[in-house]
Design a protein around this motif. Structure first.
Motif, PDB file in Angstrom:
ATOM      1  N   GLY A 163       0.794  -1.221   0.000  1.00  0.00           N
ATOM      2  CA  GLY A 163       0.000   0.000   0.000  1.00  0.00           C
ATOM      3  C   GLY A 163       0.824   1.268   0.000  1.00  0.00           C
ATOM      4  N   SER A 190      -7.640   3.071  -3.153  1.00  0.00           N
ATOM      5  CA  SER A 190      -6.267   3.594  -3.166  1.00  0.00           C
ATOM      6  C   SER A 190      -6.194   4.706  -4.193  1.00  0.00           C
ATOM      7  N   ASN A 214      -4.390   7.771  -6.322  1.00  0.00           N
ATOM      8  CA  ASN A 214      -3.094   8.104  -6.903  1.00  0.00           C
ATOM      9  C   ASN A 214      -3.202   9.404  -7.704  1.00  0.00           C
ATOM     10  N   THR A 253       3.576   3.048  -6.775  1.00  0.00           N
ATOM     11  CA  THR A 253       3.230   2.254  -5.601  1.00  0.00           C
ATOM     12  C   THR A 253       4.098   1.004  -5.521  1.00  0.00           C
ATOM     13  N   THR A 265      -1.423  -0.256   3.811  1.00  0.00           N
ATOM     14  CA  THR A 265      -2.807  -0.719   3.814  1.00  0.00           C
ATOM     15  C   THR A 265      -3.096  -1.502   5.088  1.00  0.00           C
ATOM     16  N   ILE A 278      -8.673  -1.002  -6.242  1.00  0.00           N
ATOM     17  CA  ILE A 278      -7.498  -0.266  -6.726  1.00  0.00           C
ATOM     18  C   ILE A 278      -7.504  -0.302  -8.249  1.00  0.00           C
ATOM     19  N   ASP A 318      -4.650   5.225   0.950  1.00  0.00           N
ATOM     20  CA  ASP A 318      -5.932   4.543   1.146  1.00  0.00           C
ATOM     21  C   ASP A 318      -6.926   5.446   1.873  1.00  0.00           C
TER      22      ASP A 318
END
Length: 361
Positions: A112, A291, A293, A129, A174, A268, A323
């Motif tokens: 995560g 998640s 980004n 990530t 996470t 995700i 998250d």
């Protein structure tokens, strides 16, 4: 004149059991210098570890600092040129996986979290990530899609090349503790982020149901890896060329409708996918984590570029996330902001492709 051999003394400073002691090795890399990093076998099990070269001597074998019949050999020397690309794997025409030698980052990384890298001295900072890590080997795995100039430059690198900067781990890991049954929903290259989460949950004894989706069969990635860590795996493609035809929300809705009780759903992938995963889960009241980004620059909360609206409040993905509770994320705002530099990315990608083509000619 007898041939001279190279011998190096290595201090394995990251191993508290042996730190501060010098261990002698024969070194086949004659360009080695004091201060270089060296990978060498240590102990009776010959486990590879990384240490710092403290001394270098060239001498005849009969004058070696340690009996030549017992001395071991250095496996690899790592110059201070940046971060070594240990392995490069093409997953599909637009997605590449790399293993980067970054022992301090690998030592602390968790599922995560993310890193920020610069390909070269003049490069921009981009977040990627964590897609996996090997603490013993000191490597961290990244998976990226070639969408702009920087990812095109990164993709032009090969095994044995170096990346200038590699900073991390950043962000919050996470949450996986205490979960008994989880549904992982991944879309496209987002599956690279979802995989280490699924692997971590599986290692903790959690029952993992994974749903992964792609536009078509040619873009499918990480199928075998997901099979290994999933109690149940469903693969979706938009055109039906592999697995089931349709969107990832379809099997998710079917599972929830049939009475599956998940402790949590973790989604995700593309923003629009995560938005509709949340909409699918909401009527059933199951916690859904997404998640995020967004655009990011420094990765430490100073620039504000990665701001999101979560629960009516401004949050930074780099320090508060990545998250977040999917029920509280303002996806419409995030989608608009994510396209801010789309045209610039397109031009940079085309510019770099033209440059690489000229270099090949």
């Amino acid at each position: 004149m007898n041939k001279l051999s190279c011998f190096v003394a290595i201090d394995f400073i990251d191993d508290p059991n042996v730190a501060g002691s010098n261990y002698w090795y024969i070194c086949p890399f004659t360009d080695v210098e004091v201060g270089d990093k060296a990978v060498a076998p240590l102990g009776r099990h010959n486990r590879e570890q990384t240490g710092t070269v403290r001394k270098v001597i060239f001498t005849e074998d009969n004058k070696a600092p340690f009996p030549i019949d017992y001395i071991k050999s250095v496996r690899r020397i790592i110059k201070d040129n940046g971060y070594l690309i240990v392995k490069k794997t093409v997953l599909n025409p637009t997605v590449t996986m790399m293993d980067i030698y970054a022992p301090l980052v690998a030592k602390k990384a968790e599922a995560g979290q993310f890193i920020i890298l610069r390909v070269d001295e003049d490069g921009e900072r981009i977040p990627l990530t964590v897609a996996g890590y090997d603490r013993k080997a000191g490597t961290l795995k990244i998976i990226f899609q070639i969408v702009g100039g920087t990812t095109a430059r990164l993709n032009a690198k090969n095994e044995g090349d170096y990346i200038k900067d590699f900073v991390g781990p950043l962000g919050c890991a996470t949450h996986t503790e205490g979960l008994k049954k989880v549904c992982i929903v991944g879309g496209g290259v987002g599956c690279a982020i979802a995989l280490p989460v699924a692997q971590k949950l599986h290692s903790l004894g959690c029952e993992v149901h994974s749903v992964i989706g792609f536009r078509n069969k040619d873009l499918l990635i990480l199928e075998n890896e997901f099979k290994t860590c999933s109690d149940k795996l469903t693969i979706m493609t938009d055109d039906g060329s592999y697995g089931r035809k349709g969107l990832v929300t379809q099997p998710l809705h079917e599972a929830l409708q049939s009475g599956e009780k998940y402790d949590e759903i973790i989604a995700i992938g593309p923003l629009i996918m995560m938005k509709f995963v949340v909409e699918t889960a909401k009527p059933f009241g199951i916690k859904t984590t997404v998640s995020m980004n967004p655009i990011m620059i420094d990765g430490t909360g100073m620039c504000g570029g990665c701001r999101l609206t979560v629960g009516g409040k401004t949050k930074f993905a780099c320090v508060d996330g990545p998250d977040f509770d999917g029920y509280e994320v303002d996806f419409d705002e995030a989608i608009v902001r994510s396209s801010t530099y789309a045209e610039f990315e397109r031009r940079e990608r085309e510019s770099n492709c033209n440059l690489f083509n000229k270099e090949v000619r």
